[in-house]
Design a protein around this motif. Sequence first.
Motif, short mmCIF file in Angstrom:
data_model
loop_
_atom_site.label_atom_id
_atom_site.label_comp_id
_atom_site.label_asym_id
_atom_site.label_seq_id
_atom_site.Cartn_x
_atom_site.Cartn_y
_atom_site.Cartn_z
N LEU A 1 -16.91 -4.30 8.05
CA LEU A 1 -16.36 -3.03 8.28
C LEU A 1 -17.08 -2.32 9.49
O LEU A 1 -16.46 -1.63 10.06
N ARG A 2 -18.32 -2.75 9.79
CA ARG A 2 -18.97 -2.27 10.91
C ARG A 2 -18.32 -2.66 12.28
O ARG A 2 -18.49 -1.73 13.43
N GLN A 3 -17.55 -3.74 12.20
CA GLN A 3 -16.91 -4.10 13.58
C GLN A 3 -15.56 -3.27 13.68
O GLN A 3 -14.99 -3.29 14.87
N LYS A 4 -15.01 -2.64 12.76
CA LYS A 4 -13.84 -1.72 13.00
C LYS A 4 -14.10 -0.39 13.49
O LYS A 4 -15.11 -0.08 13.43
N ASP A 5 -13.07 0.01 14.05
CA ASP A 5 -13.34 1.40 14.72
C ASP A 5 -12.97 2.36 13.59
O ASP A 5 -12.60 1.94 12.41
N VAL A 6 -12.85 3.79 14.00
CA VAL A 6 -12.91 5.07 13.05
C VAL A 6 -11.44 4.89 12.42
O VAL A 6 -11.35 4.86 11.27
N ALA A 7 -10.32 4.52 13.24
CA ALA A 7 -9.01 4.53 12.72
C ALA A 7 -9.04 3.27 11.62
O ALA A 7 -8.19 3.45 10.60
N GLY A 8 -9.38 2.16 12.10
CA GLY A 8 -9.43 0.95 11.15
C GLY A 8 -9.85 1.14 9.91
O GLY A 8 -9.72 0.81 8.70
N LEU A 9 -11.21 2.07 9.86
CA LEU A 9 -11.73 2.26 8.77
C LEU A 9 -11.19 3.25 7.89
O LEU A 9 -11.17 3.04 6.57
N GLU A 10 -10.34 4.14 8.35
CA GLU A 10 -9.65 5.15 7.58
C GLU A 10 -8.64 4.37 7.17
O GLU A 10 -8.14 4.50 5.67
N ASN A 11 -7.97 3.53 7.85
CA ASN A 11 -6.88 2.66 7.03
C ASN A 11 -7.56 1.92 5.88
O ASN A 11 -6.76 1.74 4.75
N GLU A 12 -8.61 1.26 6.03
CA GLU A 12 -9.40 0.48 5.14
C GLU A 12 -9.53 1.51 3.90
O GLU A 12 -9.24 0.88 2.62
N VAL A 13 -10.15 2.59 4.13
CA VAL A 13 -10.15 3.53 2.76
C VAL A 13 -8.89 3.78 2.08
O VAL A 13 -8.86 3.81 0.85
N LYS A 14 -7.89 3.84 2.98
CA LYS A 14 -6.73 4.39 2.13
C LYS A 14 -6.21 3.13 1.46
O LYS A 14 -5.59 3.57 0.34
N ASP A 15 -6.31 1.87 1.98
CA ASP A 15 -5.76 0.59 1.31
C ASP A 15 -6.48 0.50 0.01
O ASP A 15 -5.88 0.18 -1.16
N LEU A 16 -7.82 0.65 0.16
CA LEU A 16 -8.81 0.46 -0.86
C LEU A 16 -8.45 1.38 -2.17
O LEU A 16 -8.49 1.35 -3.25
N GLN A 17 -8.36 2.67 -1.63
CA GLN A 17 -7.88 3.73 -2.53
C GLN A 17 -6.65 3.73 -3.31
O GLN A 17 -6.31 3.66 -4.66
N ARG A 18 -5.80 3.00 -2.69
CA ARG A 18 -4.25 2.83 -3.30
C ARG A 18 -4.61 1.61 -4.29
O ARG A 18 -3.91 1.43 -5.37
N ALA A 19 -5.36 0.63 -3.70
CA ALA A 19 -5.68 -0.68 -4.89
C ALA A 19 -6.51 -0.12 -6.01
O ALA A 19 -5.99 -0.54 -7.01
N HIS A 20 -7.10 0.63 -5.87
CA HIS A 20 -8.04 1.55 -7.00
C HIS A 20 -7.03 2.17 -7.93
O HIS A 20 -7.12 2.11 -9.08
N PHE A 21 -6.29 2.91 -7.40
CA PHE A 21 -5.25 3.54 -8.40
C PHE A 21 -4.28 2.76 -8.98
O PHE A 21 -4.25 2.92 -10.37
N GLY A 22 -3.87 1.63 -8.35
CA GLY A 22 -3.27 0.64 -9.08
C GLY A 22 -3.91 -0.14 -10.06
O GLY A 22 -3.37 -0.24 -11.22
N LEU A 23 -5.05 -0.17 -9.96
CA LEU A 23 -5.80 -0.90 -11.10
C LEU A 23 -6.23 0.12 -12.20
O LEU A 23 -6.08 -0.53 -13.54
N ARG A 24 -6.27 1.43 -11.87
CA ARG A 24 -6.52 2.50 -12.87
C ARG A 24 -5.20 2.56 -13.73
O ARG A 24 -5.26 2.82 -14.80
N MET A 25 -4.13 2.33 -13.05
CA MET A 25 -2.87 2.46 -13.97
C MET A 25 -2.55 1.21 -14.74
O MET A 25 -2.23 1.49 -15.77
N GLN A 26 -3.05 0.19 -14.18
CA GLN A 26 -2.79 -1.39 -14.89
C GLN A 26 -3.91 -0.91 -16.23
O GLN A 26 -3.59 -1.55 -17.45
N LYS A 27 -5.05 -0.37 -15.92
CA LYS A 27 -6.14 -0.31 -17.28
C LYS A 27 -5.38 0.66 -18.06
O LYS A 27 -5.55 0.54 -19.46
#
Length: 68
Positions: free
Chosen positions: A7-33
């Motif tokens: 994560l430290r190797q990514k720039d700010v925009a890359g980190l923002e995209n990573e957070v969005k992707d992780l939040q989408r994945a977490h939402f999907g897991l919550r719906m599955q639960k």
Amino acid sequence: MTKAADLRQKDVAGLENEVKDLQRAHFGLRMQKATQQLTNTGSLRVTRRDIARAKTILAQKRAQSATK
């Protein structure tokens, strides 16, 4: 699981995209639960911590760029 060094190797925009992707994945897991389709409930904890890790590094990078 996302490593902090990766994560430290990514720039700010890359980190923002990573957070969005992780939040989408977490939402999907919550719906599955909620629909009782999730068998590995530990993955919720892992994604939640990955989000926190990415947000922490993002905040550090933003603070670092603000002081320059």
